[in-house]
Write an enzyme that holds these catalytic residues in place. Structure first.
Site, PDB file in Angstrom:
ATOM      1  N   GLU A  50       0.810  -1.230   0.000  1.00 29.46           N
ATOM      2  CA  GLU A  50       0.000   0.000   0.000  1.00 29.46           C
ATOM      3  C   GLU A  50       0.839   1.272   0.000  1.00 29.46           C
ATOM      4  O   GLU A  50       0.415   2.299  -0.555  1.00 29.46           O
ATOM      5  CB  GLU A  50      -0.943   0.007   1.215  1.00 29.46           C
ATOM      6  CG  GLU A  50      -2.082  -0.988   1.139  1.00 29.46           C
ATOM      7  CD  GLU A  50      -1.742  -2.352   1.726  1.00 29.46           C
ATOM      8  OE1 GLU A  50      -2.651  -3.198   1.853  1.00 29.46           O
ATOM      9  OE2 GLU A  50      -0.547  -2.561   2.072  1.00 29.46           O
ATOM     10  N   PHE A 112     -12.199  -6.765  13.371  1.00 25.08           N
ATOM     11  CA  PHE A 112     -11.076  -7.252  12.582  1.00 25.08           C
ATOM     12  C   PHE A 112     -10.653  -6.201  11.555  1.00 25.08           C
ATOM     13  O   PHE A 112     -11.487  -5.648  10.847  1.00 25.08           O
ATOM     14  CB  PHE A 112     -11.470  -8.542  11.862  1.00 25.08           C
ATOM     15  CG  PHE A 112     -10.404  -9.099  10.955  1.00 25.08           C
ATOM     16  CD1 PHE A 112      -9.208  -9.560  11.470  1.00 25.08           C
ATOM     17  CD2 PHE A 112     -10.595  -9.142   9.580  1.00 25.08           C
ATOM     18  CE1 PHE A 112      -8.210 -10.058  10.639  1.00 25.08           C
ATOM     19  CE2 PHE A 112      -9.612  -9.649   8.738  1.00 25.08           C
ATOM     20  CZ  PHE A 112      -8.417 -10.103   9.266  1.00 25.08           C
ATOM     21  N   GLN A 113      -9.379  -5.911  11.508  1.00 26.17           N
ATOM     22  CA  GLN A 113      -8.782  -4.919  10.612  1.00 26.17           C
ATOM     23  C   GLN A 113      -9.405  -3.529  10.783  1.00 26.17           C
ATOM     24  O   GLN A 113      -9.605  -2.798   9.823  1.00 26.17           O
ATOM     25  CB  GLN A 113      -8.873  -5.376   9.154  1.00 26.17           C
ATOM     26  CG  GLN A 113      -7.938  -6.550   8.852  1.00 26.17           C
ATOM     27  CD  GLN A 113      -7.765  -6.829   7.374  1.00 26.17           C
ATOM     28  OE1 GLN A 113      -8.645  -6.541   6.563  1.00 26.17           O
ATOM     29  NE2 GLN A 113      -6.621  -7.407   7.019  1.00 26.17           N
ATOM     30  N   MET A 481      24.463   8.977   2.853  1.00 23.05           N
ATOM     31  CA  MET A 481      24.332  10.255   3.552  1.00 23.05           C
ATOM     32  C   MET A 481      24.558  10.077   5.047  1.00 23.05           C
ATOM     33  O   MET A 481      25.130  10.955   5.714  1.00 23.05           O
ATOM     34  CB  MET A 481      22.964  10.882   3.282  1.00 23.05           C
ATOM     35  CG  MET A 481      22.878  12.341   3.682  1.00 23.05           C
ATOM     36  SD  MET A 481      24.102  13.400   2.851  1.00 23.05           S
ATOM     37  CE  MET A 481      23.239  13.800   1.334  1.00 23.05           C
TER      38      MET A 481
END
Length: 573
Positions: A50, A112-113, A481
């Protein structure tokens, strides 16, 4: 006509002219995915994580004048997306993020979720919505796009519970929206613009300093016109590169922590400074107290009033759309110049002589005779091979700074990088988003062996959707860096900055179905680039280029130091 909430979402996206949506399915958004499956106008790109969906939508927006759109499911789908959302927020990128949510009756029940999407994203969005009634969905979508693209742009999130996507209601998309609490200013105050004009024409040592606001407002043509009209030196921030053409002598280079000697010196010693769509952030002016030591008059043009006098007190604040304000300013200056009342030519000539003296230091020089590949050399060859006309995405680190310094951007929206948040891993998904928006353009991702591994799974997405981007991996075996700062400020104690057990990037690229090439001699760099953009123009080519492990980015302004307190080379250490 009654439609389900899922169908309404798809219809609204089409009404807004959305052609591509980046996403990853899950239980809370399956009705929306079913609606996408049953239509042809909206093209969905399935990413592998995602975070990459948001980055790709972000780059789609950065490289066009459109609002990028992505779709994620509830819970971990949303939390995976937060880094991408925060990245877009810090750089003021117009985006709409659609997130699934558990059914309305389950919200707050630890379903859930489930996660508190509105609460989690509130600090890193321009605005967010939780839609609890399907009848509010179309108007909310209209508001989301309006808020995202107007004023100071930014990401807007719409959280949609699963039952809302299933329920039906009469569909009607509003032609416009009115929000009493949201009315961004477009036209700058004419009296302030007139003061700005007077200050600019009276200047002895003028400086034009521009940032990402010029790019976002599509004001590059107006900026070029203003600079050419006045003949003043111009500098761009990292986010503003391409706002003024780098090939023109009036461009003195990028300024700031890794900016050019001449840009930083001119910023510090000018007597009139106009800041356009920039915010005087810490990487640009260094220590504000040091910056304030030299008296100067400052004009600041920005669409966001909260950015003005936030870090540096200004004399002439102008709140308004950058493009509109520049047009008004040019309209006032042009008659003055035509009438012979333009800039003081003698003073300007003396100022340019001083700038040329600073420029003669050649602060971007490097060892061109080395038997080891210098990263600066790779970027210079990339610029030559692509004719300076490619879209360049980058990750974050030394390679990002070298790309900014050595790829000379003459056009806006060609330099796609994470400036404010400094997000590693954006380079490859950024390249995907750009390639979806500009399928016929040359797109190169300049990255490092640390950054590329953060979203390397998107090589799979590139294969599925035939996205022939070129990955230029400046592989020095270090988190470069971090290593540079450890060398300069931490007594050469390279704590966890060496990358051991690196993969064979050539074989890894081939495992994903792409072309992999390893380059370890300077003479092979240009031929490999030409083959990648020529013979293999229709394939993703991963160029694993072994570069000097100890090369540093110069110039450098250390944290807490002033703009003129630059380290120009390792000899200054």
């Amino acid at each position: 006509m009654e439609l389900s909430g899922a169908d309404i979402v798809v219809r609204c996206l089409r009404e807004e002219g959305v052609e591509h949506i980046f996403g990853y399915p899950g239980g809370a958004v399956l009705y929306i995915y079913d609606a996408i499956f049953q239509q042809d106008g909206l093209n969905h790109i399935l990413v592998r994580h995602e975070q990459a969906a948001v980055h790709a939508a972000d780059a789609y927006s950065r490289s066009t004048e459109k609002v990028g759109v992505c779709l994620v499911t509830s819970g971990p789908g949303l939390t995976n997306a937060v880094t991408g959302i925060a990245t877009a927020y810090m750089d003021s990128i117009p985006m709409v993020i659609l997130s699934g949510q558990v059914p309305t009756h389950a919200i707050g029940q630890d379903a859930f979720q489930e996660c508190d999407t509105v609460g989690i994203t509130r600090p890193c969005v321009k605005h967010n919505f939780l839609v609890k009634n399907v009848k509010d969905l179309a108007e909310t979508m209209k508001k989301a796009f309006h808020i995202a693209r107007t004023g100071r742009p930014g990401p807007v999130l719409v959280d949609i519970p699963k039952d809302v996507t299933r329920e039906k209601c009469r569909y009607e998309y509003p032609k416009s929206v009115q929000m009493r609490s949201y009315n961004p200013v477009v036209k700058g105050h004419q009296g302030q613009i007139k003061k700005a004009m007077q200050l600019l024409l009276q200047a002895q040592r003028p400086m034009i300093y521009t940032g990402g606001g010029v790019i976002l407002a599509n004001a590059a043509p107006e900026l070029n016109r203003l600079v050419d009209l006045l003949g003043y030196p111009c500098t761009n921030t990292l986010m503003g590169l391409g706002g003024y053409r780098a090939s023109d002598p009036k461009f003195v280079g990028m300024l700031g922590m890794h900016g050019t000697y001449e840009a930083n010196m001119a910023m510090q010693h000018c007597d009139v400074l106009i800041a356009v769509g920039a915010r005087f952030d810490d990487r640009v002016i260094g220590n504000p107290k040091h910056f304030a030591q030299n008296p100067r008059k400052i004009i600041h043009v920005d669409v966001d009033p909260s950015s003005i006098s936030k870090r540096v007190k200004v004399d002439v604040p102008i709140v308004g759309d950058v493009r509109e304000t520049l047009l008004d300013l040019i309209a006032l200056i042009e008659p003055q110049v035509s009438a012979g009342d333009g800039p003081d030519k003698a003073a300007l000539s003396a100022w340019w002589a001083q700038i040329e003296q600073w420029r003669s230091r050649d602060c971007l020089s490097y060892d061109r005779s080395s038997d080891v590949i210098k990263p600066q050399f790779v970027v210079e060859k990339l610029w030559e091979v692509t004719g300076g006309d490619a879209f360049i995405t980058s990750d974050v680190g030394q390679h990002q700074m070298w790309a900014a310094q050595f790829y000379r951007f003459d056009k806006p929206r060609r330099w796609i990088n994470s400036g404010g948040l400094g997000t590693m891993g954006v380079g490859l998904p950024y390249a995907m988003g750009v390639k979806m928006a500009h399928p016929d353009a040359q797109v190169a991702c300049v990255t490092g062996e640390g950054s590329i591994q953060m979203c390397i799974q998107e090589l799979s997405t590139c294969k599925q959707y035939h996205l022939p981007v070129k990955v230029v991996n400046l592989n020095n075996g270090y988190l470069g860096m971090v290593r540079q700062w450890q060398q300069i400020e931490y007594g050469n104690r390279y704590s966890e900055s060496y990358m051991d057990a690196l993969p064979d990037f050539v074989r890894l690229a081939e495992a994903y179905g792409h072309i992999g090439v390893r380059i370890d001699k300077p003479a092979d760099v240009e031929p490999a680039l030409r083959e990648a953009f020529g013979k293999h123009r229709d394939r993703l080519v991963f160029l694993d280029i072994i570069t000097d492990a100890k090369e540093n980015v110069w110039p450098m302004v250390q944290g807490g130091k002033g703009l003129t307190e630059m380290l120009l080379s390792s000899e200054d250490l």
